[in-house]
Design a protein around this motif. Structure first.
Motif, short mmCIF file in Angstrom:
data_model
loop_
_atom_site.label_atom_id
_atom_site.label_comp_id
_atom_site.label_asym_id
_atom_site.label_seq_id
_atom_site.Cartn_x
_atom_site.Cartn_y
_atom_site.Cartn_z
N LEU A 43 1.01 -1.02 0.06
CA LEU A 43 -0.06 0.07 0.03
C LEU A 43 0.93 1.20 0.01
O LEU A 43 1.78 1.21 0.77
CB LEU A 43 -0.84 0.17 1.41
N HIS A 44 0.47 2.22 -0.79
CA HIS A 44 1.41 3.32 -0.93
C HIS A 44 0.46 4.66 -0.58
O HIS A 44 -0.70 4.58 -1.11
CB HIS A 44 2.09 3.56 -2.40
N ALA A 45 0.93 5.43 0.30
CA ALA A 45 0.04 6.65 0.42
C ALA A 45 1.23 7.90 0.44
O ALA A 45 2.37 7.69 0.94
CB ALA A 45 -0.65 6.73 1.79
N GLU A 69 6.05 11.35 1.47
CA GLU A 69 5.71 9.96 1.66
C GLU A 69 7.05 9.19 2.28
O GLU A 69 7.82 9.53 2.57
CB GLU A 69 5.64 9.41 0.11
N LEU A 70 6.42 8.21 2.77
CA LEU A 70 7.63 7.12 3.30
C LEU A 70 8.08 6.30 1.68
O LEU A 70 6.99 5.93 1.19
CB LEU A 70 6.98 6.03 4.30
N LYS A 137 0.14 3.04 9.34
CA LYS A 137 0.33 3.82 10.67
C LYS A 137 0.85 5.02 10.65
O LYS A 137 0.39 6.12 11.08
CB LYS A 137 1.28 3.08 11.68
N TRP A 138 1.71 5.39 9.60
CA TRP A 138 2.35 6.85 9.27
C TRP A 138 1.13 7.65 8.78
O TRP A 138 0.88 8.83 9.24
CB TRP A 138 3.42 6.73 8.25
N ARG A 139 0.26 7.16 7.87
CA ARG A 139 -0.77 7.81 7.15
C ARG A 139 -1.89 8.15 8.21
O ARG A 139 -2.19 9.26 8.32
CB ARG A 139 -1.52 7.40 6.20
#
Length: 171
Positions: A43-45, A69-70, A137-139
């Motif tokens: 998953l990318h955010a 982004e990460l 978690k970051w998002r």
């Protein structure tokens, strides 16, 4: 920590300015599941806003964007700053969902950058990237903090969570 400095020619030619700009949250998945391992589906955010268009791009199909982004490099995740990239409008139209978070002043965009870096440091340190993906978690923490700090509205926060929670299955 996984913080990487990324000052490039593109970031110097297309810096952020003082104008109010729409900020977007884009979420999409890539990769494929092999051997029944869902960790192969990523998953990318990313959060981004437009800093300009390349002068040589007559088709106007490319935007120069400040991206938050990460990034995954091998088995580790990194927060890259500043992260100015060319984004294809054609590719962006194929990836969904894209969530407008509202128009942000320069001060709010700077606040977003600071919160994103701080939260990335915490999440990367607390996540075993061999067995779990820190992007979700970051998002989630970043959107919550943006709401808490008054950068986005509670209604915007709830709408963003409701429309992106289905992606949780990929993390």
């Amino acid at each position: 920590m996984g913080l990487v400095s990324n000052i490039t020619d593109l970031s110097l030619r297309y810096p952020d300015d003082e104008s109010e700009k729409p900020v977007y949250l884009e979420i999409y998945s890539y990769g494929h599941c092999t051997s029944g391992n869902p960790l192969n589906i990523h998953l990318h955010a990313r959060f981004y806003w437009v800093n300009g268009r390349p002068v040589a791009d007559d088709s106007a199909s490319t935007l120069i964007c400040q991206v938050i982004e990460l990034e995954r490099r091998g088995d580790r995740y990194f927060y890259v700053e500043p992260n100015v990239k060319e984004l294809s409008l054609t590719d962006a139209c194929r990836r969904q969902p894209l969530h407008p978070l509202g128009k942000f002043s320069r001060d709010k965009r700077e606040q977003l950058l600071e919160l994103a870096a701080d939260i990335a440091e915490e999440v990367i340190a607390d996540t075993d990237s061999a067995t779990e993906c820190p992007i979700y978690k970051w998002r989630q923490r970043l959107v919550r903090m943006l709401c808490t700090e008054g950068v986005v509205t509670v209604a915007g926060y709830i709408a963003t969570l409701a429309s992106t929670d289905s992606c949780r299955n990929f993390t």
